[in-house]
Scaffold this motif. Structure first.
Motif, mmCIF file in Angstrom:
data_model
loop_
_atom_site.group_PDB
_atom_site.id
_atom_site.type_symbol
_atom_site.label_atom_id
_atom_site.label_comp_id
_atom_site.label_asym_id
_atom_site.label_seq_id
_atom_site.Cartn_x
_atom_site.Cartn_y
_atom_site.Cartn_z
ATOM 1 N N ARG A 158 5.626 -3.000 -16.074
ATOM 2 C CA ARG A 158 4.553 -2.840 -15.332
ATOM 3 C C ARG A 158 3.882 -1.305 -15.134
ATOM 4 N N HIS A 159 2.905 -0.522 -15.742
ATOM 5 C CA HIS A 159 2.396 0.246 -14.593
ATOM 6 C C HIS A 159 3.851 2.109 -15.255
ATOM 7 N N CYS A 160 4.888 1.143 -16.391
ATOM 8 C CA CYS A 160 6.050 1.870 -16.832
ATOM 9 C C CYS A 160 6.957 1.621 -15.266
ATOM 10 N N GLY A 161 6.581 0.496 -14.880
ATOM 11 C CA GLY A 161 8.138 0.910 -13.087
ATOM 12 C C GLY A 161 7.317 1.594 -12.066
ATOM 13 N N GLU A 162 6.511 2.218 -12.941
ATOM 14 C CA GLU A 162 6.041 3.344 -11.318
ATOM 15 C C GLU A 162 4.228 3.024 -10.387
ATOM 16 N N TYR A 163 4.646 2.760 -9.501
ATOM 17 C CA TYR A 163 3.119 2.685 -9.181
ATOM 18 C C TYR A 163 2.872 3.771 -7.958
ATOM 19 N N LYS A 164 2.223 4.856 -8.044
ATOM 20 C CA LYS A 164 2.123 5.600 -7.611
ATOM 21 C C LYS A 164 1.731 5.516 -6.069
ATOM 22 N N HIS A 165 0.725 4.457 -5.718
ATOM 23 C CA HIS A 165 -0.280 4.507 -4.926
ATOM 24 C C HIS A 165 -0.332 2.958 -4.458
ATOM 25 N N PHE A 166 -0.740 2.551 -3.392
ATOM 26 C CA PHE A 166 -0.060 1.125 -2.513
ATOM 27 C C PHE A 166 -1.465 1.000 -3.010
ATOM 28 N N ARG A 167 -2.636 1.007 -3.201
ATOM 29 C CA ARG A 167 -4.119 0.176 -3.923
ATOM 30 C C ARG A 167 -2.882 0.041 -5.053
ATOM 31 N N GLU A 168 -1.954 0.555 -6.038
ATOM 32 C CA GLU A 168 -1.814 -0.302 -7.146
ATOM 33 C C GLU A 168 -0.638 -1.761 -7.355
ATOM 34 N N PHE A 169 -0.784 -1.807 -5.936
ATOM 35 C CA PHE A 169 0.329 -2.994 -5.676
ATOM 36 C C PHE A 169 -0.629 -4.265 -6.221
ATOM 37 N N GLY A 170 -1.216 -4.151 -5.925
ATOM 38 C CA GLY A 170 -2.056 -5.200 -6.138
ATOM 39 C C GLY A 170 -4.166 -5.662 -5.286
ATOM 40 N N SER A 171 -4.153 -6.617 -5.522
ATOM 41 C CA SER A 171 -6.081 -6.049 -5.058
ATOM 42 C C SER A 171 -5.943 -6.563 -3.325
ATOM 43 N N HIS A 172 -4.872 -7.217 -2.877
ATOM 44 C CA HIS A 172 -4.949 -7.015 -1.350
ATOM 45 C C HIS A 172 -4.338 -6.596 -0.740
ATOM 46 N N SER A 173 -4.052 -4.917 -1.735
ATOM 47 C CA SER A 173 -3.228 -4.010 -0.630
ATOM 48 C C SER A 173 -4.081 -3.157 -0.023
ATOM 49 N N GLN A 174 -4.702 -3.828 0.726
ATOM 50 C CA GLN A 174 -5.321 -2.319 1.970
ATOM 51 C C GLN A 174 -5.182 -1.376 2.367
ATOM 52 N N THR A 175 -4.359 -1.785 2.966
ATOM 53 C CA THR A 175 -2.758 -0.703 3.349
ATOM 54 C C THR A 175 -1.358 -0.421 2.897
ATOM 55 N N PRO A 176 -0.870 -0.105 2.789
ATOM 56 C CA PRO A 176 1.029 0.177 2.053
ATOM 57 C C PRO A 176 1.509 -0.650 3.024
ATOM 58 N N GLN A 177 1.806 -2.057 3.588
ATOM 59 C CA GLN A 177 2.628 -2.269 4.741
ATOM 60 C C GLN A 177 3.109 -3.341 3.980
ATOM 61 N N ILE A 178 4.642 -2.543 3.726
ATOM 62 C CA ILE A 178 5.858 -3.768 3.354
ATOM 63 C C ILE A 178 6.448 -3.694 4.254
ATOM 64 N N GLN A 179 6.917 -4.930 4.384
ATOM 65 C CA GLN A 179 8.045 -5.012 5.094
ATOM 66 C C GLN A 179 9.448 -5.999 5.022
ATOM 67 N N SER A 180 9.637 -6.343 3.902
ATOM 68 C CA SER A 180 10.298 -7.276 3.479
ATOM 69 C C SER A 180 10.101 -7.277 2.387
ATOM 70 N N ILE A 181 12.047 -7.084 0.940
ATOM 71 C CA ILE A 181 11.377 -7.015 -0.658
ATOM 72 C C ILE A 181 12.655 -7.740 -1.139
ATOM 73 N N ARG A 182 12.173 -8.686 -2.057
ATOM 74 C CA ARG A 182 13.817 -9.207 -2.328
ATOM 75 C C ARG A 182 13.387 -9.050 -4.204
ATOM 76 N N ARG A 183 14.716 -9.606 -4.715
ATOM 77 C CA ARG A 183 14.512 -9.440 -6.474
ATOM 78 C C ARG A 183 14.157 -10.782 -6.717
ATOM 79 N N ILE A 184 13.693 -11.202 -7.790
ATOM 80 C CA ILE A 184 12.519 -12.350 -8.990
ATOM 81 C C ILE A 184 14.229 -12.507 -9.520
ATOM 82 N N GLN A 185 14.793 -13.317 -9.325
ATOM 83 C CA GLN A 185 15.574 -13.759 -10.269
ATOM 84 C C GLN A 185 15.789 -15.051 -11.146
ATOM 85 N N GLN A 186 16.484 -15.740 -12.314
ATOM 86 C CA GLN A 186 16.831 -16.605 -12.457
ATOM 87 C C GLN A 186 18.090 -17.637 -12.111
#
Length: 196
Positions: A168-196
């Motif tokens: 998606r977006h060629c893997g590039e998210y240049k601004h936090f507003r591209e993260f999703g429609s609720h991304s009003q701030t660039p606050q991210i505090q945890s991340i996990r991989r999506i695997q099956q």
């Protein structure tokens, strides 16, 4: 920049129901659905993910709050968001996550937009970015080289979810507003991989 993720010819299957606990009208999908209302549903109230990983959206046309749906059963709406801090009342559109099966997940996060400032290389699950040495709570931009990740607003995989994929977006998210429609701030505090 070369991205090592292509849409594989995997198999996706999700069964949705218009009542809780897998009751009422049901429909099976093996590809994206931009509006369940086109299939006679007001909303999805329970579902089973038989194969693949999916991203669900609160509103039609892949808008609103997003949340990852991995293999398993979701008997009620409040199960869609997992440990999400926000109550989810509806699921109206969803699509497969093509990169979820990628063996190696790699992502680079940046402190500021346009891939500027301090950066961090990620290839694992991080219940707290602060614990890994990311001092502030902000991620201004990011680049997914391979695989797919779900980023959370709060530590411990809680809060709003943002699904980040290499295709998606060629893997590039240049601004936090591209993260999703609720991304009003660039606050991210945890991340996990999506695997099956």
């Amino acid at each position: 920049m070369t991205h090592h993720c292509t849409k594989f010819s995997g198999h996706w299957k999700i069964i949705v129901f218009d009542e809780e606990c897998f009751q009422g009208r049901r429909h099976e999908f093996t590809s994206e659905c931009c509006n369940v209302m086109e299939f006679g549903f007001e909303t999805v109230r329970s579902l089973r993910v038989e194969s693949g990983a999916w991203v669900g959206y609160e509103h039609a046309s892949y808008q609103g709050q997003q949340f990852v749906l991995e293999r398993g059963e979701y008997p009620q709406c409040d199960a869609f968001g997992g440990s999400n801090a926000y109550h989810i009342e509806r699921l109206t559109s969803f699509r497969p996550i093509a990169c979820a099966n990628h063996r190696e997940c790699r992502m680079t996060i940046f402190e500021r937009e346009n891939f500027l400032g301090r950066k961090g290389e990620l290839s694992d699950d991080y219940p707290s970015l602060q614990a890994m040495g990311w001092c502030n709570n902000e991620v201004g931009s990011l680049r997914v080289q391979s695989g797919a990740f779900v980023c959370y607003q709060y530590p411990g995989y809680r809060g709003y979810q943002y699904i980040m994929e290499c295709d998606r977006h060629c893997g590039e998210y240049k601004h936090f507003r591209e993260f999703g429609s609720h991304s009003q701030t660039p606050q991210i505090q945890s991340i996990r991989r999506i695997q099956q």
